[in-house]
Design a protein around this motif. Structure first.
Motif, PDB file in Angstrom:
ATOM      1  N   ASP A  46       0.841  -1.195   0.000  1.00  0.00           N
ATOM      2  CA  ASP A  46       0.000   0.000   0.000  1.00  0.00           C
ATOM      3  C   ASP A  46       0.876   1.245   0.000  1.00  0.00           C
ATOM      4  OD1 ASP A  46      -2.714   1.371   0.521  1.00  0.00           O
ATOM      5  OD2 ASP A  46      -1.405   2.195   2.070  1.00  0.00           O
ATOM      6  N   THR A  47       0.520   2.213  -0.844  1.00  0.00           N
ATOM      7  CA  THR A  47       1.303   3.429  -0.942  1.00  0.00           C
ATOM      8  C   THR A  47       0.371   4.611  -1.169  1.00  0.00           C
ATOM      9  OG1 THR A  47       3.258   4.397  -2.003  1.00  0.00           O
ATOM     10  CG2 THR A  47       1.716   3.170  -3.425  1.00  0.00           C
ATOM     11  N   ALA A  48       0.920   5.789  -1.435  1.00  0.00           N
ATOM     12  CA  ALA A  48       0.115   6.994  -1.660  1.00  0.00           C
ATOM     13  C   ALA A  48       0.997   8.097  -2.218  1.00  0.00           C
ATOM     14  CB  ALA A  48      -0.533   7.465  -0.359  1.00  0.00           C
ATOM     15  N   PRO A  49       0.427   8.973  -3.061  1.00  0.00           N
ATOM     16  CA  PRO A  49       1.185  10.127  -3.537  1.00  0.00           C
ATOM     17  C   PRO A  49       1.687  11.020  -2.401  1.00  0.00           C
ATOM     18  CG  PRO A  49      -0.770   9.813  -4.883  1.00  0.00           C
ATOM     19  CD  PRO A  49      -0.893   8.868  -3.714  1.00  0.00           C
ATOM     20  N   LEU A  50       0.910  11.119  -1.309  1.00  0.00           N
ATOM     21  CA  LEU A  50       1.293  11.991  -0.197  1.00  0.00           C
ATOM     22  C   LEU A  50       2.620  11.596   0.421  1.00  0.00           C
ATOM     23  CD1 LEU A  50       0.560  14.277   1.838  1.00  0.00           C
ATOM     24  CD2 LEU A  50      -0.536  12.495   3.222  1.00  0.00           C
ATOM     25  N   TYR A  51       2.961  10.328   0.403  1.00  0.00           N
ATOM     26  CA  TYR A  51       4.141   9.836   1.105  1.00  0.00           C
ATOM     27  C   TYR A  51       5.419  10.343   0.436  1.00  0.00           C
ATOM     28  CZ  TYR A  51       0.666   6.558   2.998  1.00  0.00           C
ATOM     29  OH  TYR A  51      -0.451   5.995   3.579  1.00  0.00           O
ATOM     30  N   GLY A  52       5.900  11.456   0.950  1.00  0.00           N
ATOM     31  CA  GLY A  52       7.110  12.050   0.405  1.00  0.00           C
ATOM     32  C   GLY A  52       6.905  12.700  -0.939  1.00  0.00           C
ATOM     33  N   ALA A  53       5.655  13.160  -1.213  1.00  0.00           N
ATOM     34  CA  ALA A  53       5.324  13.785  -2.509  1.00  0.00           C
ATOM     35  C   ALA A  53       5.704  12.876  -3.679  1.00  0.00           C
ATOM     36  CB  ALA A  53       5.998  15.147  -2.643  1.00  0.00           C
ATOM     37  N   GLY A  54       5.330  11.613  -3.565  1.00  0.00           N
ATOM     38  CA  GLY A  54       5.583  10.644  -4.630  1.00  0.00           C
ATOM     39  C   GLY A  54       6.810   9.779  -4.420  1.00  0.00           C
ATOM     40  N   LEU A  55       7.606  10.075  -3.403  1.00  0.00           N
ATOM     41  CA  LEU A  55       8.857   9.337  -3.194  1.00  0.00           C
ATOM     42  C   LEU A  55       8.607   7.867  -2.887  1.00  0.00           C
ATOM     43  CD1 LEU A  55      11.936   9.339  -2.920  1.00  0.00           C
ATOM     44  CD2 LEU A  55      11.652  10.033  -0.520  1.00  0.00           C
ATOM     45  N   ALA A  56       7.623   7.574  -2.036  1.00  0.00           N
ATOM     46  CA  ALA A  56       7.345   6.179  -1.696  1.00  0.00           C
ATOM     47  C   ALA A  56       6.901   5.395  -2.921  1.00  0.00           C
ATOM     48  CB  ALA A  56       6.280   6.110  -0.601  1.00  0.00           C
ATOM     49  N   GLU A  57       6.073   5.999  -3.771  1.00  0.00           N
ATOM     50  CA  GLU A  57       5.640   5.312  -4.987  1.00  0.00           C
ATOM     51  C   GLU A  57       6.819   5.021  -5.908  1.00  0.00           C
ATOM     52  OE1 GLU A  57       1.035   6.549  -5.789  1.00  0.00           O
ATOM     53  OE2 GLU A  57       2.558   8.010  -6.410  1.00  0.00           O
ATOM     54  N   ILE A  58       7.707   5.981  -6.044  1.00  0.00           N
ATOM     55  CA  ILE A  58       8.880   5.794  -6.899  1.00  0.00           C
ATOM     56  C   ILE A  58       9.748   4.655  -6.377  1.00  0.00           C
ATOM     57  CG2 ILE A  58      11.049   6.860  -7.642  1.00  0.00           C
ATOM     58  CD1 ILE A  58       9.505   9.551  -7.669  1.00  0.00           C
ATOM     59  N   ARG A  59      10.001   4.657  -5.087  1.00  0.00           N
ATOM     60  CA  ARG A  59      10.852   3.625  -4.491  1.00  0.00           C
ATOM     61  C   ARG A  59      10.202   2.246  -4.574  1.00  0.00           C
ATOM     62  NH1 ARG A  59      13.136   6.888   0.892  1.00  0.00           N
ATOM     63  NH2 ARG A  59      15.195   7.345  -0.013  1.00  0.00           N
ATOM     64  N   ARG A 119      -6.128  12.465 -12.771  1.00  0.00           N
ATOM     65  CA  ARG A 119      -4.739  12.943 -12.826  1.00  0.00           C
ATOM     66  C   ARG A 119      -3.884  12.251 -11.766  1.00  0.00           C
ATOM     67  NH1 ARG A 119      -5.089  19.158 -12.039  1.00  0.00           N
ATOM     68  NH2 ARG A 119      -2.812  18.992 -12.175  1.00  0.00           N
ATOM     69  N   SER A 120      -4.466  12.044 -10.586  1.00  0.00           N
ATOM     70  CA  SER A 120      -3.737  11.384  -9.512  1.00  0.00           C
ATOM     71  C   SER A 120      -3.378   9.952  -9.888  1.00  0.00           C
ATOM     72  CB  SER A 120      -4.574  11.394  -8.224  1.00  0.00           C
ATOM     73  OG  SER A 120      -3.887  10.773  -7.163  1.00  0.00           O
ATOM     74  N   ILE A 121      -4.346   9.232 -10.450  1.00  0.00           N
ATOM     75  CA  ILE A 121      -4.102   7.849 -10.871  1.00  0.00           C
ATOM     76  C   ILE A 121      -3.037   7.795 -11.963  1.00  0.00           C
ATOM     77  CG2 ILE A 121      -5.129   5.873 -12.059  1.00  0.00           C
ATOM     78  CD1 ILE A 121      -7.709   6.453 -10.515  1.00  0.00           C
ATOM     79  N   GLU A 122      -3.128   8.706 -12.917  1.00  0.00           N
ATOM     80  CA  GLU A 122      -2.135   8.760 -13.989  1.00  0.00           C
ATOM     81  C   GLU A 122      -0.738   8.988 -13.429  1.00  0.00           C
ATOM     82  OE1 GLU A 122      -1.155  11.447 -18.001  1.00  0.00           O
ATOM     83  OE2 GLU A 122      -3.041  11.705 -16.916  1.00  0.00           O
ATOM     84  N   GLY A 123      -0.618   9.913 -12.474  1.00  0.00           N
ATOM     85  CA  GLY A 123       0.680  10.183 -11.865  1.00  0.00           C
ATOM     86  C   GLY A 123       1.210   8.997 -11.089  1.00  0.00           C
ATOM     87  N   SER A 124       0.317   8.313 -10.351  1.00  0.00           N
ATOM     88  CA  SER A 124       0.740   7.144  -9.581  1.00  0.00           C
ATOM     89  C   SER A 124       1.231   6.024 -10.478  1.00  0.00           C
ATOM     90  CB  SER A 124      -0.413   6.650  -8.697  1.00  0.00           C
ATOM     91  OG  SER A 124      -0.682   7.559  -7.650  1.00  0.00           O
ATOM     92  N   LEU A 125       0.510   5.769 -11.562  1.00  0.00           N
ATOM     93  CA  LEU A 125       0.932   4.722 -12.495  1.00  0.00           C
ATOM     94  C   LEU A 125       2.316   5.016 -13.055  1.00  0.00           C
ATOM     95  CD1 LEU A 125      -2.406   4.139 -14.446  1.00  0.00           C
ATOM     96  CD2 LEU A 125      -1.316   2.549 -12.848  1.00  0.00           C
ATOM     97  N   LYS A 126       2.565   6.271 -13.352  1.00  0.00           N
ATOM     98  CA  LYS A 126       3.867   6.661 -13.892  1.00  0.00           C
ATOM     99  C   LYS A 126       4.964   6.463 -12.860  1.00  0.00           C
ATOM    100  CE  LYS A 126       6.267  10.548 -16.092  1.00  0.00           C
ATOM    101  NZ  LYS A 126       6.139  11.956 -16.566  1.00  0.00           N
ATOM    102  N   ARG A 127       4.728   6.933 -11.627  1.00  0.00           N
ATOM    103  CA  ARG A 127       5.761   6.807 -10.586  1.00  0.00           C
ATOM    104  C   ARG A 127       5.990   5.353 -10.207  1.00  0.00           C
ATOM    105  NH1 ARG A 127       3.082  11.565  -9.066  1.00  0.00           N
ATOM    106  NH2 ARG A 127       1.622  10.395  -7.749  1.00  0.00           N
ATOM    107  N   LEU A 128       4.930   4.563 -10.198  1.00  0.00           N
ATOM    108  CA  LEU A 128       5.050   3.158  -9.830  1.00  0.00           C
ATOM    109  C   LEU A 128       5.574   2.296 -10.983  1.00  0.00           C
ATOM    110  CD1 LEU A 128       1.716   2.903  -7.847  1.00  0.00           C
ATOM    111  CD2 LEU A 128       3.978   2.381  -6.893  1.00  0.00           C
ATOM    112  N   GLY A 129       5.528   2.833 -12.193  1.00  0.00           N
ATOM    113  CA  GLY A 129       6.020   2.090 -13.343  1.00  0.00           C
ATOM    114  C   GLY A 129       5.187   0.871 -13.659  1.00  0.00           C
ATOM    115  N   THR A 130       3.871   0.987 -13.480  1.00  0.00           N
ATOM    116  CA  THR A 130       2.988  -0.140 -13.746  1.00  0.00           C
ATOM    117  C   THR A 130       1.840   0.323 -14.631  1.00  0.00           C
ATOM    118  OG1 THR A 130       1.695  -1.927 -12.701  1.00  0.00           O
ATOM    119  CG2 THR A 130       1.547   0.259 -11.697  1.00  0.00           C
ATOM    120  N   ASN A 131       1.097  -0.642 -15.166  1.00  0.00           N
ATOM    121  CA  ASN A 131      -0.015  -0.280 -16.049  1.00  0.00           C
ATOM    122  C   ASN A 131      -1.370  -0.463 -15.392  1.00  0.00           C
ATOM    123  OD1 ASN A 131      -0.159  -3.046 -15.942  1.00  0.00           O
ATOM    124  ND2 ASN A 131      -0.051  -3.381 -18.149  1.00  0.00           N
ATOM    125  N   ARG A 132      -1.387  -0.896 -14.122  1.00  0.00           N
ATOM    126  CA  ARG A 132      -2.675  -1.057 -13.458  1.00  0.00           C
ATOM    127  C   ARG A 132      -2.523  -1.059 -11.932  1.00  0.00           C
ATOM    128  NH1 ARG A 132      -3.258  -6.727 -12.164  1.00  0.00           N
ATOM    129  NH2 ARG A 132      -1.772  -7.998 -13.343  1.00  0.00           N
TER     130      ARG A 132
END
Length: 336
Positions: A46-59, A119-132
């Motif tokens: 489980d993650t979120a854009p809020l966590y480090g302004a996208g840092l957790a999703e990227i990691r 927009r949030s979902i689009e950004g999360s998919l990009k940071r997470l590097g996944t398609n769903r």
């Protein structure tokens, strides 16, 4: 769809610490911890854009990029859109204060409209590097909004995020959606709606050994009646139940420290670890589908998994109840 049919296990991994919560966590420490979680069988993240302004999703995305997509369940949240521009003024996270002051400096837009959700979902998919995504939570409705303002934000989410996520679920784009909050009121309101109906909710810090009375009064009976599942976030109450010093994102106050000492004393008498007590308690309610503790050290993963399977004598729970350290309304684990 029931969350219980989506989630692979009773324990997952909460990635808020991966967003540099409380401190700047070195990349090698993050990598080792996430690798340990995978190697020891964790398959719900489980993650979120809020966590480090996208840092957790990227990691998290970096680790998961090497794993087969069908082998894990991934949830993230909407309600915060991470912009490319850098925040020029001090960031206001309300009660979460400087929780992610060591995260990325990107500006965060707080919005629950339909457009912001997409927009949030689009950004999360990009940071997470996944398609769903598998599960999407509507994050922090009502937090820091007082009076009628939080109801206005809820209405924004009802006509925006709720409807977008319901459509995506019905189209099979996501498997389930719900609310990810640390207050019970917005979930109660969502469960009272005719539509759109959430599949479940992630309740952070409100069904733990230290804080569960309010959830037991209204929310959890409603959820049980409607067969809606709960994921318990923050089962260690921001760390105070796992040897840390924080409660509710702040330094723990004296009355909480004293309560933890009382629980630990009883646990020691029964040969029970405090982590095991925390996890077993949060999972004992019929609507609890999973817990998602977080960690920044690989050793914590093994501790959590050991705690999850640790036997706890019934006498421990009864003594907690006799000392009024757990509510008489709280279901106790099956072995009690």
């Amino acid at each position: 769809m029931s969350l219980g049919n989506v989630l692979p296990d009773r324990i997952g991994f909460g990635t808020a610490p991966m967003g540099n919560m409380f401190r700047a966590v070195p990349d090698d420490e993050v990598t080792a911890t996430l690798d340990a979680a995978w190697e020891q069988g964790i398959r719900f993240y489980d993650t979120a854009p809020l966590y480090g302004a996208g840092l957790a999703e990227i990691r998290l995305g970096k680790m998961l990029s090497h794993k087969p997509r069908d082998e894990y369940v991934l949830s993230t949240k909407v309600g915060r859109v991470i912009l490319e521009e850098v925040e020029s003024s001090s960031r206001d996270l309300g009660e979460k204060g400087a929780l992610f002051e060591h995260g990325r400096p990107n500006k965060i837009l707080h919005e629950w409209t339909a457009d912001a959700t997409e927009r949030s979902i689009e950004g999360s998919l990009k940071r997470l590097g996944t398609n769903r995504l598998d599960v999407v939570w509507v994050h922090d409705i009502a937090q820091d909004f007082h009076g009628d303002l939080w109801l206005n934000k809820f209405e924004e989410a009802r006509t925006g995020a709720f409807r977008v996520l319901s459509r995506l679920r019905d189209e099979g784009v996501i498997k389930a959606w719900g609310l990810g909050v640390n207050r019970t009121e917005p979930i109660e309101l969502a469960l009272a709606l005719d539509e759109p109906q959430p599949d479940g909710f992630l309740l952070a810090g409100r069904y733990t050994l230290l804080d569960h009375e309010h959830a037991l009064q209204r929310l959890l009976p409603m959820a049980e009646e409607q067969n809606v599942d709960m994921v318990v976030g923050g089962p260690y109450s921001s760390g105070i139940l796992a040897g840390g010093t924080h409660f509710e994102y702040q330094d723990a106050p004296p009355h909480i420290i004293e309560r933890v000492h009382r629980i630990k004393d009883i646990a020691q008498q029964h040969g029970v670890s405090i982590k095991a007590a925390a996890l077993h308690f949060s999972l004992a309610h019929p609507v609890s589908a999973a817990v998602i503790p977080g960690a920044t050290k690989p050793s914590r993963i093994a501790e959590d998994l050991t705690a999850l399977h640790e036997p706890i004598p019934a006498g421990f729970w009864h003594e907690l109840r006799e000392n009024k350290l757990v509510s008489p309304l709280a279901p106790l684990p099956n072995d009690a």
